[in-house]
Design a protein around this motif. Structure first.
Motif, PDB file in Angstrom:
ATOM      1  N   GLY A 100       0.821  -1.211   0.000  1.00 47.27           N
ATOM      2  CA  GLY A 100       0.000   0.000   0.000  1.00 47.27           C
ATOM      3  C   GLY A 100       0.848   1.251   0.000  1.00 47.27           C
ATOM      4  N   THR A 101       0.170   2.386   0.223  1.00 49.60           N
ATOM      5  CA  THR A 101       0.838   3.688   0.166  1.00 49.60           C
ATOM      6  C   THR A 101       1.665   3.978   1.401  1.00 49.60           C
ATOM      7  N   GLY A 102       1.497   3.168   2.458  1.00 50.05           N
ATOM      8  CA  GLY A 102       2.259   3.408   3.677  1.00 50.05           C
ATOM      9  C   GLY A 102       1.465   4.124   4.738  1.00 50.05           C
ATOM     10  N   THR A 103       0.339   4.754   4.386  1.00 55.27           N
ATOM     11  CA  THR A 103      -0.517   5.420   5.352  1.00 55.27           C
ATOM     12  C   THR A 103      -1.968   5.040   5.073  1.00 55.27           C
ATOM     13  N   GLY A 104      -2.787   5.209   6.087  1.00 54.72           N
ATOM     14  CA  GLY A 104      -4.203   4.890   5.920  1.00 54.72           C
ATOM     15  C   GLY A 104      -4.929   4.983   7.243  1.00 54.72           C
ATOM     16  N   ARG A 105      -6.264   5.109   7.183  1.00 55.57           N
ATOM     17  CA  ARG A 105      -7.099   5.173   8.380  1.00 55.57           C
ATOM     18  C   ARG A 105      -8.269   4.225   8.193  1.00 55.57           C
ATOM     19  N   TYR A 106      -8.545   3.442   9.234  1.00 52.03           N
ATOM     20  CA  TYR A 106      -9.618   2.462   9.180  1.00 52.03           C
ATOM     21  C   TYR A 106     -10.424   2.533  10.471  1.00 52.03           C
ATOM     22  N   GLN A 107     -11.701   2.205  10.336  1.00 54.52           N
ATOM     23  CA  GLN A 107     -12.562   2.075  11.508  1.00 54.52           C
ATOM     24  C   GLN A 107     -12.369   0.693  12.109  1.00 54.52           C
ATOM     25  N   PHE A 108     -12.047   0.663  13.402  1.00 58.71           N
ATOM     26  CA  PHE A 108     -11.751  -0.602  14.078  1.00 58.71           C
ATOM     27  C   PHE A 108     -12.745  -0.782  15.216  1.00 58.71           C
ATOM     28  N   THR A 109     -13.396  -1.941  15.238  1.00 61.18           N
ATOM     29  CA  THR A 109     -14.397  -2.231  16.276  1.00 61.18           C
ATOM     30  C   THR A 109     -14.225  -3.666  16.743  1.00 61.18           C
ATOM     31  N   ILE A 110     -14.117  -3.841  18.056  1.00 59.52           N
ATOM     32  CA  ILE A 110     -14.042  -5.189  18.649  1.00 59.52           C
ATOM     33  C   ILE A 110     -15.455  -5.733  18.766  1.00 59.52           C
ATOM     34  N   ARG A 111     -15.705  -6.895  18.156  1.00 65.69           N
ATOM     35  CA  ARG A 111     -17.049  -7.494  18.196  1.00 65.69           C
ATOM     36  C   ARG A 111     -17.207  -8.495  19.325  1.00 65.69           C
ATOM     37  N   ASN A 112     -16.217  -9.344  19.552  1.00 65.38           N
ATOM     38  CA  ASN A 112     -16.264 -10.318  20.639  1.00 65.38           C
ATOM     39  C   ASN A 112     -14.830 -10.697  20.991  1.00 65.38           C
ATOM     40  N   ASP A 113     -14.701 -11.748  21.788  1.00 66.68           N
ATOM     41  CA  ASP A 113     -13.361 -12.134  22.241  1.00 66.68           C
ATOM     42  C   ASP A 113     -12.501 -12.700  21.133  1.00 66.68           C
ATOM     43  N   ARG A 114     -13.092 -13.040  20.020  1.00 69.89           N
ATOM     44  CA  ARG A 114     -12.319 -13.666  18.951  1.00 69.89           C
ATOM     45  C   ARG A 114     -12.268 -12.836  17.669  1.00 69.89           C
ATOM     46  N   GLN A 115     -13.210 -11.929  17.494  1.00 71.69           N
ATOM     47  CA  GLN A 115     -13.314 -11.237  16.221  1.00 71.69           C
ATOM     48  C   GLN A 115     -13.322  -9.715  16.391  1.00 71.69           C
ATOM     49  N   PHE A 116     -12.915  -9.048  15.318  1.00 70.20           N
ATOM     50  CA  PHE A 116     -12.973  -7.590  15.229  1.00 70.20           C
ATOM     51  C   PHE A 116     -13.402  -7.226  13.808  1.00 70.20           C
ATOM     52  N   GLU A 117     -13.896  -5.997  13.655  1.00 69.60           N
ATOM     53  CA  GLU A 117     -14.340  -5.513  12.347  1.00 69.60           C
ATOM     54  C   GLU A 117     -13.443  -4.363  11.904  1.00 69.60           C
ATOM     55  N   LEU A 118     -13.054  -4.377  10.635  1.00 68.93           N
ATOM     56  CA  LEU A 118     -12.178  -3.371  10.064  1.00 68.93           C
ATOM     57  C   LEU A 118     -12.840  -2.819   8.808  1.00 68.93           C
ATOM     58  N   ALA A 119     -12.945  -1.492   8.705  1.00 66.39           N
ATOM     59  CA  ALA A 119     -13.592  -0.858   7.550  1.00 66.39           C
ATOM     60  C   ALA A 119     -12.812   0.392   7.178  1.00 66.39           C
ATOM     61  N   ASP A 120     -12.807   0.704   5.880  1.00 62.90           N
ATOM     62  CA  ASP A 120     -12.140   1.934   5.465  1.00 62.90           C
ATOM     63  C   ASP A 120     -13.029   3.125   5.804  1.00 62.90           C
ATOM     64  N   GLU A 121     -12.498   4.324   5.634  1.00 66.57           N
ATOM     65  CA  GLU A 121     -13.218   5.523   6.074  1.00 66.57           C
ATOM     66  C   GLU A 121     -14.521   5.724   5.313  1.00 66.57           C
ATOM     67  N   SER A 122     -14.563   5.328   4.072  1.00 72.46           N
ATOM     68  CA  SER A 122     -15.786   5.495   3.293  1.00 72.46           C
ATOM     69  C   SER A 122     -16.834   4.451   3.640  1.00 72.46           C
ATOM     70  N   GLY A 123     -16.430   3.351   4.269  1.00 66.38           N
ATOM     71  CA  GLY A 123     -17.361   2.280   4.614  1.00 66.38           C
ATOM     72  C   GLY A 123     -17.619   1.311   3.475  1.00 66.38           C
ATOM     73  N   SER A 124     -16.997   1.541   2.325  1.00 66.12           N
ATOM     74  CA  SER A 124     -17.237   0.654   1.186  1.00 66.12           C
ATOM     75  C   SER A 124     -16.517  -0.686   1.346  1.00 66.12           C
ATOM     76  N   LEU A 125     -15.430  -0.704   2.087  1.00 63.96           N
ATOM     77  CA  LEU A 125     -14.674  -1.943   2.306  1.00 63.96           C
ATOM     78  C   LEU A 125     -14.738  -2.279   3.784  1.00 63.96           C
ATOM     79  N   LYS A 126     -15.359  -3.414   4.102  1.00 60.16           N
ATOM     80  CA  LYS A 126     -15.553  -3.798   5.491  1.00 60.16           C
ATOM     81  C   LYS A 126     -15.226  -5.287   5.624  1.00 60.16           C
ATOM     82  N   ARG A 127     -14.416  -5.622   6.656  1.00 59.13           N
ATOM     83  CA  ARG A 127     -14.000  -7.006   6.857  1.00 59.13           C
ATOM     84  C   ARG A 127     -14.190  -7.361   8.325  1.00 59.13           C
ATOM     85  N   THR A 128     -14.661  -8.578   8.561  1.00 57.72           N
ATOM     86  CA  THR A 128     -14.713  -9.138   9.908  1.00 57.72           C
ATOM     87  C   THR A 128     -13.653 -10.219  10.000  1.00 57.72           C
ATOM     88  N   CYS A 129     -12.711 -10.057  10.958  1.00 50.52           N
ATOM     89  CA  CYS A 129     -11.524 -10.915  11.003  1.00 50.52           C
ATOM     90  C   CYS A 129     -11.351 -11.489  12.401  1.00 50.52           C
TER      91      CYS A 129
END
Length: 792
Positions: A141-170
């Motif tokens: 990548g470009t080396g910089t970036g900002r993402y929305q990070f949310t802890i969902r439970n003890d095993r998973q978290f959600e990661l989304a870009d600032e626009s909300g168009s790209l969202k992943r549960t990991c």
């Protein structure tokens, strides 16, 4: 009183003069402005104290040892590898160098951070969020970036870009790719996630170079005191725990780099000695085999006395040749090092490590190592266009050229020594030719063996010393005070409130001072006395009514009393002279000449004096309107010879008060005033009246008043508060000082501001609305008696 023609002490009206009493009076009048400014300033201070991030000082100190403490190797040998060259002046620069700071930032994984967004401020969630994120290798990548990070439970978290168009549960511990950046988020052991579930955070991926630049800018490195070996590290931080970890990491990295530098020097020395030993082993083994062939007969003790004497001499020369051979090998190594451009920034083996002591060579090598270290810290590959880097590269090349010359000189010197030793050895060998063949062979083999053995033993000794030194190496960087946080230095509530109060008062007062400085209108008696030496005769208050006949309409008002006081003051100038001719004039129109003339004539008439008002302003006659008369005949008719004195006098409905209006506007009013009939008119008026009051045109606009002033016993110059420009006082002062106008005094009209700085108390009233309005750019006129002006 200053007489006309005497030296004037008046101040230049164009100069800036501040009346602080007037400034404070304005502040009191506009108290709500001061209170509002204070409220805004204090509100800003409250906001600053409440929502500004607290700034803490972080301090640490380290000691750079000048001489390493004793260790096993130093007890056995005095090995120079243990105490290499160090330029202590470079240490603060090295500590703040980009490569060192970048390494610390990468090692601490500061390139990925979490933030908690609040309603007003956003703060970094360092140290309390129970997760840890790193950039995995292979990110494109470009080396910089900002993402929305949310802890969902003890095993998973959600990661989304600032626009909300790209969202992943990991899952925690997995590597996830977002916009070409490979991220790994892991849970911290023994930390609960319950308090942070479904709480939004911002994960920020930062540029390592940008972070390093930020730390370089904030980090301060100073010697504790001159001559000491202690360096103080300090910085200001809004996240003290993070920056304390940074300083700990910086000190650890600096210590490790210092130790690695020592070990690298030892490793290079060991490799060099090992290469020399490898080349000697085969030669030494062959000589030993030859020596063994002689068996017991090959012992030196079995030789004849002559052979033993010659062998002893030859052995001494062999020892010297051994030393020169070691020097020659080192000089060859150094020459190869200097000619090889690929290792231009690699460390070099010092000559002292090989038992060579030459001050010039050691000094040049020290300079070269300094420049190599500085260029390493500058990252010369990435900053090749930097003028400072180019300068140091050029300096390094010069030092290397000087080193090559020094090596060449030393090599040539050693060659001369070797040639001398070879000549001495050749002489001994000629003597050996006289010995038996067996003894010559034994001495030759023994000589070669001694030469190789001494060289081998010397190198083995240096190898042992260097190996022991490497194993016992410790860093010269010692932690004195670990990173510690001080009390918050910002925001400082007491200082902020103090500054707020000072600014809240200073800004409105500054505004009032500015208004006072730019106000070029006469405000008070003090202004008049400051700018002119003309006597001040009195003041008249502000008239609210539109009737100029204030004395008749309101005989008990404060304005009427002002004109009675003016009548009394005039007696000091006239000295009870009667009949008397009074000229009323001013600098520009709208200052109240006609108002003054009418009311001053009124108080004279009420006291039983026969009084005549003459409207000498023939350009804009208006006096008739104040007495409800017409302007069919007047002064212009008399001066033109169209009427006699009785024909122009108009009776009023007030006893003892007559009026002569201006009459029809003539084409040449100034010329009419210069005729003999004007003097005749004044003489006739003196013979019929006790007081003749002439209402003249403005002095600064037309020259009529100068003509009339020569016919008057006294001239009253009217100025109007907050209306008459101060600069015009300078003009009338010049006329008075030069003697063009004599027997003059100043009357201040329309005083509607009173109190400190204005020279008057209260009681003058408000609402004056009279003025000529000549239209020459000066005249202004009050609107509806409310204290405002309109341009004419």
């Amino acid at each position: 009183m200053i007489e006309p023609g005497q030296q004037s002490t008046a101040v230049n009206p164009q100069a800036v003069n501040l009346d602080f009493k007037r400034v404070f009076a304005r502040a009191i009048s506009y108290w709500y402005v001061v209170v509002g400014a204070l409220a805004i300033a204090l509100g800003t201070a409250v906001y600053q104290n409440r929502y500004s991030q607290k700034l803490y000082p972080i301090n640490a100190s380290i000691l750079i040892r000048e001489v390493e403490e004793g260790n096993g190797a130093e007890l056995l040998f005095k090995n120079s590898v243990l105490s290499g060259y160090r330029n202590y002046l470079n240490e603060p620069y090295v500590l703040r160098s980009f490569p060192v700071i970048e390494k610390v930032v990468r090692d601490l994984h500061f390139d990925v951070s979490f933030f908690r967004e609040g309603y007003v401020i956003t703060s970094e969630a360092y140290g309390y969020l129970p997760v840890h994120a790193t950039l995995a290798p292979g990110s494109t990548g470009t080396g910089t970036g900002r993402y929305q990070f949310t802890i969902r439970n003890d095993r998973q978290f959600e990661l989304a870009d600032e626009s909300g168009s790209l969202k992943r549960t990991c899952f925690f511990g997995d590597t996830v790719t977002m916009n070409g950046q490979r991220l790994r988020v892991e849970r911290l052991e023994n930390r609960s996630l319950d308090a942070y579930r479904d709480v939004p955070f911002v994960m920020s991926i930062n540029s390592v170079t940008g972070l390093a630049a930020s730390y370089v800018g904030r980090l301060k490195v100073d010697w504790a005191e001159q001559g000491s070996g202690v360096i103080n590290l300090s910085m200001s931080s809004v996240n003290p725990q993070k920056d304390m970890d940074f300083l700990n990491g910086l000190i650890s990295t600096y210590q490790q780099q210092d130790l690695d530098k020592k070990n690298e020097k030892a490793d290079r020395t060991i490799r060099f000695i090992g290469a020399q030993l490898a080349s000697l082993r085969d030669s030494l083994r062959m000589v030993e085999f030859q020596l063994e062939r002689f068996g017991s007969k090959g012992r030196v003790s079995d030789l004849s006395s002559d052979a033993q004497r010659l062998y002893a001499k030859l052995e001494a020369f062999t020892l010297q040749q051994t030393e020169l051979l070691i020097r020659a090998n080192y000089f060859k190594y150094l020459d190869d090092y200097l000619r090889n451009t690929s290792n231009s920034l690699d460390q070099v083996i010092l000559p002292s490590a090989m038992g060579i002591s030459d001050p010039v060579l050691t000094s040049l090598l020290g300079k070269m190592m300094d420049l190599q270290l500085e260029l390493k810290m500058m990252n010369v590959q990435e900053q090749s266009q930097n003028p400072l880097v180019s300068s140091k590269v050029s300096r390094l090349a010069e030092v290397k050229r000087d080193l090559q010359e020094a090596v060449t000189t030393l090599t040539d010197t050693d060659k001369i020594k070797i040639e001398f030793l070879n000549k001495q050895a050749a002489g001994i060998e000629r003597q050996l030719q006289l010995l038996p063949s067996s003894e010559r062979q034994i001495i030759s083999v023994q000589r070669n063996y001694t030469l190789l053995e001494n060289l081998y033993v010397f190198l083995m000794q240096k190898m042992s010393e260097t190996s022991i030194a490497r194993e016992s190496n410790t860093s010269d960087i010692v932690l004195v005070n670990p990173p510690m946080r001080g009390g918050a230095v910002s925001p400082n509530p007491r200082r902020n409130f103090t500054i707020a109060v000072l600014l809240g008062l200073a800004l409105p007062f500054g505004l009032f001072v500015l208004l006072e400085m730019v106000n070029n209108r006469i405000q008070s008696r003090e202004d008049i006395e400051r700018f002119t030496a003309i006597p001040f005769i009195g003041g008249v208050g502000h008239n609210r009514s539109k009737d100029n006949r204030e004395v008749f309409s309101h005989p008990r008002s404060s304005i009427s009393e002002s004109f009675r006081a003016l009548r009394a003051n005039l007696q000091y100038f006239l000295q009870d002279k009667r009949p008397a001719v009074l000229l009323v004039t001013s600098s520009i129109s709208g200052e109240g000449k006609t108002f003054t003339s009418v009311n001053l004539a009124s108080v004279f008439s009420l006291s039983g004096m026969r009084t005549l008002i003459v409207g000498a302003d023939m350009r804009r006659p208006k006096l008739y309107a104040d007495f409800d008369l017409d302007n069919q005949v007047g002064l212009s008719n008399y001066l033109a010879g169209l009427s006699d004195f009785e024909g122009v006098v108009r009776k009023t409905r007030h006893d003892n008060l007559d009026v002569i209006t201006g009459g029809p506007v003539p084409p040449n009013p100034s010329e009419l005033l210069l005729t003999d009939r004007m003097e005749l008119f004044v003489r006739e008026a003196r013979s019929r009246y006790d007081y003749v009051i002439i209402d003249s045109p403005p002095l600064a606009i037309v020259a009529d008043a100068f003509t009339l002033a020569t016919l008057a016993d006294h001239t009253i110059f009217v100025v109007r508060q907050n209306y008459t420009p101060k600069g015009l006082l300078g003009t009338i002062q010049d006329f008075y000082h030069s003697g063009k106008i004599k027997n003059i005094s100043i009357l201040m009209n329309d005083i509607y501001r009173s109190g400190p700085g204005y020279g008057y108390g209260s009681g003058y009233g408000y609402g004056y609305g009279y003025g000529y309005g000549y239209g020459y750019g000066y005249g202004r006129k009050r609107k509806n008696g409310q204290g405002y002006y309109e341009e004419h």
